[in-house]
Motif scaffolding. Structure first.
Motif, PDB file in Angstrom:
ATOM      1  N   PRO A   1      -7.254  -2.593   1.859  1.00 17.35           N
ATOM      2  CA  PRO A   1      -7.073  -1.566   2.888  1.00 17.35           C
ATOM      3  C   PRO A   1      -6.792  -0.180   2.325  1.00 17.35           C
ATOM      4  N   SER A   2      -6.693  -0.043   1.010  1.00 17.23           N
ATOM      5  CA  SER A   2      -6.349   1.240   0.413  1.00 17.23           C
ATOM      6  C   SER A   2      -6.709   1.215  -1.060  1.00 17.23           C
ATOM      7  N   ASP A   3      -6.848   2.399  -1.655  1.00 20.36           N
ATOM      8  CA  ASP A   3      -7.057   2.515  -3.098  1.00 20.36           C
ATOM      9  C   ASP A   3      -5.770   2.857  -3.839  1.00 20.36           C
ATOM     10  N   VAL A   4      -4.690   3.087  -3.097  1.00 20.98           N
ATOM     11  CA  VAL A   4      -3.445   3.533  -3.732  1.00 20.98           C
ATOM     12  C   VAL A   4      -2.320   2.579  -3.357  1.00 20.98           C
ATOM     13  N   PRO A   5      -1.712   1.903  -4.329  1.00 23.07           N
ATOM     14  CA  PRO A   5      -0.585   1.015  -4.048  1.00 23.07           C
ATOM     15  C   PRO A   5       0.747   1.724  -4.278  1.00 23.07           C
ATOM     16  N   ASP A   6       1.800   1.093  -3.836  1.00 22.50           N
ATOM     17  CA  ASP A   6       3.148   1.432  -4.290  1.00 22.50           C
ATOM     18  C   ASP A   6       3.559   0.299  -5.214  1.00 22.50           C
ATOM     19  N   THR A   7       3.574   0.557  -6.513  1.00 17.06           N
ATOM     20  CA  THR A   7       3.760  -0.510  -7.498  1.00 17.06           C
ATOM     21  C   THR A   7       5.220  -0.717  -7.873  1.00 17.06           C
ATOM     22  N   ALA A   8       6.139  -0.286  -7.011  1.00 16.47           N
ATOM     23  CA  ALA A   8       7.558  -0.516  -7.306  1.00 16.47           C
ATOM     24  C   ALA A   8       7.899  -1.997  -7.290  1.00 16.47           C
ATOM     25  N   ILE A   9       7.151  -2.775  -6.507  1.00 15.68           N
ATOM     26  CA  ILE A   9       7.300  -4.230  -6.497  1.00 15.68           C
ATOM     27  C   ILE A   9       5.910  -4.837  -6.612  1.00 15.68           C
ATOM     28  N   ILE A  10       5.717  -5.696  -7.607  1.00 13.92           N
ATOM     29  CA  ILE A  10       4.437  -6.370  -7.823  1.00 13.92           C
ATOM     30  C   ILE A  10       4.716  -7.861  -7.960  1.00 13.92           C
ATOM     31  N   ILE A  11       4.028  -8.664  -7.161  1.00 11.85           N
ATOM     32  CA  ILE A  11       4.178 -10.119  -7.211  1.00 11.85           C
ATOM     33  C   ILE A  11       2.868 -10.695  -7.708  1.00 11.85           C
ATOM     34  N   ARG A  12       2.930 -11.512  -8.745  1.00  8.98           N
ATOM     35  CA  ARG A  12       1.702 -12.021  -9.377  1.00  8.98           C
ATOM     36  C   ARG A  12       1.736 -13.533  -9.515  1.00  8.98           C
ATOM     37  N   ARG A  13       0.553 -14.133  -9.331  1.00 11.62           N
ATOM     38  CA  ARG A  13       0.318 -15.521  -9.739  1.00 11.62           C
ATOM     39  C   ARG A  13      -0.459 -15.439 -11.055  1.00 11.62           C
TER      40      ARG A  13
ATOM     41  N   GLN B   1     -15.141   5.441  -6.610  1.00 12.23           N
ATOM     42  CA  GLN B   1     -15.547   5.883  -5.284  1.00 12.23           C
ATOM     43  C   GLN B   1     -14.314   6.016  -4.393  1.00 12.23           C
ATOM     44  N   PRO B   2     -14.335   6.932  -3.419  1.00 13.69           N
ATOM     45  CA  PRO B   2     -13.214   7.001  -2.473  1.00 13.69           C
ATOM     46  C   PRO B   2     -13.165   5.749  -1.617  1.00 13.69           C
ATOM     47  N   TRP B   3     -11.996   5.524  -1.016  1.00 15.41           N
ATOM     48  CA  TRP B   3     -11.884   4.332  -0.172  1.00 15.41           C
ATOM     49  C   TRP B   3     -12.754   4.499   1.073  1.00 15.41           C
ATOM     50  N   SER B   4     -13.358   3.399   1.502  1.00 14.95           N
ATOM     51  CA  SER B   4     -14.130   3.341   2.737  1.00 14.95           C
ATOM     52  C   SER B   4     -14.045   1.911   3.252  1.00 14.95           C
ATOM     53  N   PRO B   5     -14.424   1.669   4.512  1.00 14.79           N
ATOM     54  CA  PRO B   5     -14.365   0.294   5.043  1.00 14.79           C
ATOM     55  C   PRO B   5     -15.166  -0.717   4.225  1.00 14.79           C
ATOM     56  N   SER B   6     -16.117  -0.238   3.426  1.00 19.59           N
ATOM     57  CA  SER B   6     -16.892  -1.169   2.600  1.00 19.59           C
ATOM     58  C   SER B   6     -16.029  -1.840   1.537  1.00 19.59           C
ATOM     59  N   LYS B   7     -14.835  -1.285   1.269  1.00 17.03           N
ATOM     60  CA  LYS B   7     -13.939  -1.879   0.264  1.00 17.03           C
ATOM     61  C   LYS B   7     -13.018  -2.944   0.843  1.00 17.03           C
TER      62      LYS B   7
ATOM     63  N   ARG C   1       0.848  -1.189   0.000  1.00 16.19           N
ATOM     64  CA  ARG C   1       0.000   0.000   0.000  1.00 16.19           C
ATOM     65  C   ARG C   1       0.892   1.251   0.000  1.00 16.19           C
ATOM     66  N   HIS C   2       0.341   2.349  -0.455  1.00 27.77           N
ATOM     67  CA  HIS C   2       1.107   3.596  -0.513  1.00 27.77           C
ATOM     68  C   HIS C   2       1.389   4.089   0.901  1.00 27.77           C
ATOM     69  N   PRO C   3       2.591   4.654   1.159  1.00 22.76           N
ATOM     70  CA  PRO C   3       2.912   5.072   2.524  1.00 22.76           C
ATOM     71  C   PRO C   3       2.109   6.260   3.027  1.00 22.76           C
ATOM     72  N   PHE C   4       1.519   7.070   2.134  1.00 17.71           N
ATOM     73  CA  PHE C   4       0.842   8.294   2.568  1.00 17.71           C
ATOM     74  C   PHE C   4      -0.610   8.380   2.097  1.00 17.71           C
ATOM     75  N   ASN C   5      -0.887   8.023   0.844  1.00 14.77           N
ATOM     76  CA  ASN C   5      -2.205   8.245   0.261  1.00 14.77           C
ATOM     77  C   ASN C   5      -3.075   6.999   0.330  1.00 14.77           C
ATOM     78  N   VAL C   6      -4.348   7.215   0.594  1.00 16.47           N
ATOM     79  CA  VAL C   6      -5.338   6.132   0.655  1.00 16.47           C
ATOM     80  C   VAL C   6      -6.340   6.247  -0.485  1.00 16.47           C
ATOM     81  N   HIS C   7      -6.742   7.473  -0.841  1.00 12.78           N
ATOM     82  CA  HIS C   7      -7.734   7.708  -1.885  1.00 12.78           C
ATOM     83  C   HIS C   7      -7.050   8.005  -3.224  1.00 12.78           C
TER      84      HIS C   7
END
Length: 462
Positions: free
Chosen positions: A352-364, A342-348, A303-309
Motif C-alpha cells: 500500500p506504500s513505498d515508504v515504511p516506518d521501520t522503527a518496528i520490524i517483524i521478520r520470519r 517507480q513512484p507508488w501506484s495501485p499497480s504495486k 507504513r509511513h504516517p505521511f509519505n507514500v512515494h
C-alpha cells in the motif's frame, strides 16, 4: 392579614453552569456508549495478552536520575480501517513455538541462503551499483550473496554464544552514543521471557552511562548458554567496543544489528526489531503471530504516517537534514531512478506504500526475508543508513518477491510508545560515514528522476 411566602428554588438549580453541564452529560452519554460498543471492528484492539498473567511488578525499577520515561511523543489517531485480531496468548505461544521447531528442522536440512565470506575494505564490500544489482534476482541457491561481515563485528564471546543459542524469537534493539534510554517492554505474557530472547546492543559511551547509574546486573544463566552477560531488566546488554566497530557513523553501526539479525542470530526463526526510541506495549509473540504468521507474510512493518512515494521521503530527509550529505541523497535518488525506481501506484498492490516506518520490524527468517535484508543493507552502505530511501527500490526489483504486511499507522501506535531521543547539546542528526566512499553528484550524468516526478505528480502521458 395576608402573608406572602417566598419560595426559593434549590441552590443547585440556580447555577446555570451546572444545569448546562448536566444537560450536556445526559445528551452525550448515550452517544458515547453507542460509539464505545458499536462497530468494534473500526477500533484498534487493546493489544494485551488475553489469557496471560503479566508480572504484578515492573520488570525493572530505574533510579530517578536515569529518566526512562521522559519526553513521550503525543498520539492523536485512534481508529483503524484494518484492525488486528489477536489470538489467545496460549494459542499464539504454542503456534509460534511449533513453527520455530519446524523451521529449525527444515533449515538444518537445506540452508535457505548462502553468504559470501572473506575480508574486504568495508563491512559490506563497497560494491558498485551494477554489482549490487546483480544479486537482485536470486534463482540459484548455490550462489553466495554478499551480506556484510567482510570486517569483524565485535561481539564478545559469551554474548555470541548466547546469541547462537537463541533458537526461537529474538527481540533486539540498539543504543549508540547514549542517544536513547533503555525501555522495558510492557504487556508481556507469562511465558514470553522464557521463550523469547531480548538483546540490547550498546557501545562504550552508552555502557558508561548505564554503569554510572548502577543499573547493570550480571546474568547467572541465559537460556542454555552464554551466561555471565550484563542485563537491564528483560534485556541482555551486548557491548560493542568503539575501536572495533566497522563504521565511524553510529547510525551505520546500528543498522548492522537492525537489518542483519538473521546473521547475528543464525538459529532464530523470528525476530522483532525495536528502535530504542520505542517502547513495546504488546507482547512480541502476539505481534509475530498476528502481523506475520496470521497474514502469511515474510515481514511486517508499519507504513509511513505521511509519505507514500520514495521521493517524498527523500525530500523530507534533505529538508530536515536527517542525513547530513544532501548531495549524496540526490545522487542516490538519481541512481535509483536510472535503475528502475517507480513512484507508488495501485499497480504495486498489495504493497500500500513505498515508504515504511521501520522503527518496528517483524521478520520470519527465510530466503525471501533474509535476501531482502542483505540487499537493503548493501544499499545502506553504498549511500546512507536512511533505510526508507532504499526500501521500495529493493523490494520491487528483487526476486523471489518478499511478502510484506505494511500495517496501518494506527496499529503501530497501539503496540508501542515513541519517545524523544536523548539529544546532546552538540548532537547532530546524520553525517558522513568516513569509512566508505559516499555517492557523489559526479556519478550522475543525466536527470534520471524527471519521469519519476512527472508520474508522481500525475503529469506523465503514460
Amino acid at each position: 392579614m395576608v402573608g406572602w411566602v417566598r419560595v426559593r428554588s434549590p441552590p443547585v438549580l440556580e447555577s446555570k453552569l451546572l444545569c448546562v453541564s448536566l444537560l450536556y452529560l445526559l445528551t452525550t452519554l448515550p452517544l458515547a456508549l453507542y460509539v464505545s460498543f458499536s462497530d468494534p471492528g473500526r477500533r484498534c484492539p487493546r493489544l494485551l495478552p488475553s489469557s496471560a498473567s503479566p508480572p504484578k511488578t515492573a520488570l525493572f525499577e530505574y533510579p530517578p536520575g536515569y529518566g526512562e520515561h521522559k519526553h513521550a511523543l503525543p498520539v492523536t489517531r485512534a481508529l483503524c480501517s484494518s484492525p488486528v485480531a489477536l489470538a489467545d496468548y496460549k494459542t499464539a505461544l504454542e503456534e509460534i513455538n511449533g513453527l520455530c521447531r519446524n523451521l529449525s528442522a527444515s533449515a538444518s536440512r537445506s540452508p535457505a541462503l548462502r553468504y559470501q565470506s572473506g575480508r574486504r575494505d568495508t563491512f559490506a564490500g563497497n560494491l558498485s551499483t551494477e554489482k549490487r544489482r546483480s544479486f537482485f534476482r536470486h534463482t540459484d541457491n548455490q550462489v553466495e550473496v554478499p551480506c556484510g561481515f567482510f570486517k569483524e563485528f565485535p561481539i564478545p564471546e559469551p554474548d555470541r554464544l548466547a546469541m547462537e543459542n537463541c533458537r526461537g524469537v529474538v527481540v533486539a534493539s540498539a543504543i549508540l552514543n547514549d542517544y536513547d534510554k533503555i525501555r522495558q517492554p510492557r504487556g508481556l505474557g507469562a511465558g514470553t521471557l522464557a521463550t523469547a530472547c531480548f538483546f540490547m546492543f550498546v557501545d562504550d559511551a552508552t555502557r558508561r552511562v548505564l554503569a554510572r547509574h548502577g543499573i547493570l546486573t550480571v546474568a547467572q544463566d541465559v537460556r542454555g548458554g552464554g551466561g555471565g552477560g550484563a542485563t537491564v531488566g528483560a534485556w541482555r546488554v551486548v557491548t560493542l567496543h568503539a575501536g572495533e566497530l566497522p563504521y565511524e557513523s553510529p547510525a551505520m553501526n546500528g543498522v548492522v544489528a537492525k537489518h542483519l539479525l538473521h546473521r547475528l542470530f543464525p538459529n532464530a526463526r523470528f525476530s522483532v526489531w525495536v528502535d530504542a526510541k520505542m517502547q513495546l506495549t504488546a507482547d512480541p509473540l502476539l505481534l509475530a503471530h498476528a502481523l506475520l504468521v496470521g497474514r502469511g507474510a515474510d515481514m511486517a512493518v508499519s507504513r509511513h504516517p505521511f509519505n507514500v512515494h520514495t521521493m517524498e521521503e527523500a525530500v523530507a530527509t534533505a529538508r530536515w537534514r536527517k542525513w547530513g550529505d544532501v548531495e549524496a541523497v540526490r545522487a542516490q535518488m538519481e541512481t535509483y531512478c536510472a535503475n528502475g525506481l517507480q513512484p507508488w501506484s495501485p499497480s504495486k498492490l498489495p504493497y500500500p506504500s513505498d515508504v515504511p516506518d521501520t522503527a518496528i520490524i517483524i521478520r520470519r527468517h527465510g530466503l525471501a526475508s533474509d535476501l531482502f535484508s542483505c540487499l537493503l543493507f548493501n544499499e545502506l552502505e553504498a549511500f546512507n543508513p536512511r533505510d526508507q530511501l532504499a526500501f521500495a527500490y529493493v523490494r520491487d526489483q528483487m526476486s523471489p518477491k518478499v511478502s510484506i504486511n505494511m500495517f496501518e499507522v494506527e496499529v503501530f501506535e497501539h503496540i508501542a510508545v515513541e519517545y524523544r531521543h536523548n539529544l546532546k547539546p552538540d548532537g547532530r542528526g546524520g553525517g558522513k560515514q568516513g569509512v566508505t566512499r559516499m555517492a557523489s553528484s559526479r556519478d550522475i550524468t543525466r536527470r534520471s528522476c524527471e519521469r519519476y516526478l512527472l508520474k508522481m505528480w500525475g503529469d506523465s502521458p503514460e
